[in-house]
Design an enzyme around this catalytic site. Structure first.
Site, PDB file in Angstrom:
ATOM      1  N   HIS A  86       0.928  -1.090   0.103  1.00 41.81           N
ATOM      2  CA  HIS A  86       0.098  -0.117  -0.033  1.00 41.81           C
ATOM      3  C   HIS A  86       0.828   1.344  -0.091  1.00 41.81           C
ATOM      4  O   HIS A  86       1.576   1.455   1.013  1.00 41.81           O
ATOM      5  CB  HIS A  86      -0.917   0.045   1.103  1.00 41.81           C
ATOM      6  CG  HIS A  86      -2.096   0.925   0.969  1.00 41.81           C
ATOM      7  ND1 HIS A  86      -2.311   2.009   1.805  1.00 41.81           N
ATOM      8  CD2 HIS A  86      -3.105   0.787   0.279  1.00 41.81           C
ATOM      9  CE1 HIS A  86      -3.400   2.573   1.609  1.00 41.81           C
ATOM     10  NE2 HIS A  86      -3.880   1.932   0.620  1.00 41.81           N
ATOM     11  N   ASP A 122      -5.210   5.577   3.542  1.00 49.29           N
ATOM     12  CA  ASP A 122      -6.514   5.926   3.340  1.00 49.29           C
ATOM     13  C   ASP A 122      -7.283   6.874   4.158  1.00 49.29           C
ATOM     14  O   ASP A 122      -7.080   6.676   5.386  1.00 49.29           O
ATOM     15  CB  ASP A 122      -7.243   4.541   3.164  1.00 49.29           C
ATOM     16  CG  ASP A 122      -6.960   3.813   2.159  1.00 49.29           C
ATOM     17  OD1 ASP A 122      -6.274   4.277   1.214  1.00 49.29           O
ATOM     18  OD2 ASP A 122      -6.824   2.488   2.083  1.00 49.29           O
ATOM     19  N   HIS A 181     -13.647   6.973   0.617  1.00 49.74           N
ATOM     20  CA  HIS A 181     -12.274   7.168   1.022  1.00 49.74           C
ATOM     21  C   HIS A 181     -11.622   7.919   0.052  1.00 49.74           C
ATOM     22  O   HIS A 181     -11.779   7.413  -0.990  1.00 49.74           O
ATOM     23  CB  HIS A 181     -11.727   5.911   1.918  1.00 49.74           C
ATOM     24  CG  HIS A 181     -11.223   4.983   1.022  1.00 49.74           C
ATOM     25  ND1 HIS A 181     -11.773   4.033   0.602  1.00 49.74           N
ATOM     26  CD2 HIS A 181      -9.597   4.877   0.762  1.00 49.74           C
ATOM     27  CE1 HIS A 181     -11.179   3.348  -0.220  1.00 49.74           C
ATOM     28  NE2 HIS A 181      -9.633   3.919  -0.145  1.00 49.74           N
ATOM     29  N   HIS A 189      -7.660   7.670  -1.144  1.00 48.14           N
ATOM     30  CA  HIS A 189      -6.469   7.331  -1.015  1.00 48.14           C
ATOM     31  C   HIS A 189      -5.340   8.153  -1.550  1.00 48.14           C
ATOM     32  O   HIS A 189      -5.596   8.834  -2.502  1.00 48.14           O
ATOM     33  CB  HIS A 189      -6.261   5.910  -2.024  1.00 48.14           C
ATOM     34  CG  HIS A 189      -4.859   5.421  -2.286  1.00 48.14           C
ATOM     35  ND1 HIS A 189      -4.275   4.382  -1.416  1.00 48.14           N
ATOM     36  CD2 HIS A 189      -3.830   5.788  -3.165  1.00 48.14           C
ATOM     37  CE1 HIS A 189      -3.089   4.163  -1.848  1.00 48.14           C
ATOM     38  NE2 HIS A 189      -2.694   5.144  -2.735  1.00 48.14           N
TER      39      HIS A 189
END
Length: 187
Positions: A70, A74, A156, A158
Site C-alpha cells: 500500500h 486511506d 475514502h 487514497h
C-alpha cells in the site's frame, strides 16, 4: 494538532514534501521527527467534516500489490467531501475508469516543490478543473467517492506523497497537518 505515528517502511534520512521536511520519518519502532516550515504541516487533502478517519496503513496490505504494497494512506469520509490540492502545481495525470482500475477516478498532482501526489477513488472531479491545469494550494480538485477498487460505500480518499527526484512513495501521515477532529487508526 499533529498526529505523529509509526509506519512500517524503511525511510530515507530526510524527506521533503511541499513546505514540510521530515528529518527522520516514522519506522516500525520509532516515532517521526519533523521540522514543519508551515505551522500546520502539509495541507490535509480533504475537508475533515462531517467524517475524518485516517487509517495509518502505508506499507500495509493492498488489494493490488498484496502485503506491504500500500503506497499511500486511506482517509475515510462521507460521500462527496471536498478534496484539495495540498500544494500548488500542475495536474499531470487523470485516471477516469471509475469501475475497472485500482484508482477509479483520480488525479496526479506535480507540486511546485517537485513532490508528486496521487488522489484515488474520487466520486467526481471538480468543475472547471482539467488535465494539465495549474491549481493552487487549497483549491478543490474533486470529491471523495468509492470508485476503482474501493469497497462499495467505503468512501475514502487514497492519498500518496512521492517526493522528488525519484518520486518513491513515503508515508504521508507524519507530513500531514491532521485536523484535531480526525481520528487516526494505527494497524
Amino acid at each position: 494538532m499533529f498526529a505523529l505515528v509509526t509506519g512500517i517502511f524503511s525511510p530515507p534520512d530526510t524527506v521533503r514534501a511541499g513546505d514540510v521536511v521530515v528529518s527522520r520519518a516514522a519506522t516500525a519502532d520509532a516515532i517521526a521527527e519533523r521540522i514543519v516550515v508551515e505551522p500546520e504541516g502539509l495541507l490535509f487533502p480533504i475537508d475533515s467534516s462531517p467524517v475524518c478517519l485516517v487509517f495509518n496503513n502505508f506499507g500495509g496490505y493492498s488489494k493490488v500489490s498484496g502485503g506491504s504494497g500500500h503506497q499511500g494512506v486511506d482517509i475515510g469520509s462521507a460521500l462527496g467531501q471536498e478534496v484539495y490540492a495540498v500544494e500548488s502545481g500542475v495536474l499531470y495525470r487523470q485516471w477516469t475508469d471509475p469501475a475497472d482500475s485500482a484508482a477509479g477516478n483520480g488525479w496526479g498532482l506535480d507540486g511546485d516543490s517537485s513532490a508528486m501526489y496521487r488522489y484515488y477513488h474520487l466520486d467526481r472531479f471538480a468543475d472547471g478543473v482539467a488535465l494539465g491545469d495549474r491549481v493552487d494550494r487549497g483549491q478543490v480538485i474533486g470529491y471523495v467517492g468509492d470508485t476503482g477498487n474501493a469497497t462499495p460505500s467505503g468512501w475514502h480518499l487514497h492519498f500518496e506523497v512521492r517526493p522528488g527526484p525519484d518520486h518513491t512513495p513515503v508515508d504521508p501521515v507524519p507530513l500531514l497537518g491532521i485536523p484535531t477532529d480526525c481520528t487516526v487508526y494505527n494497524p
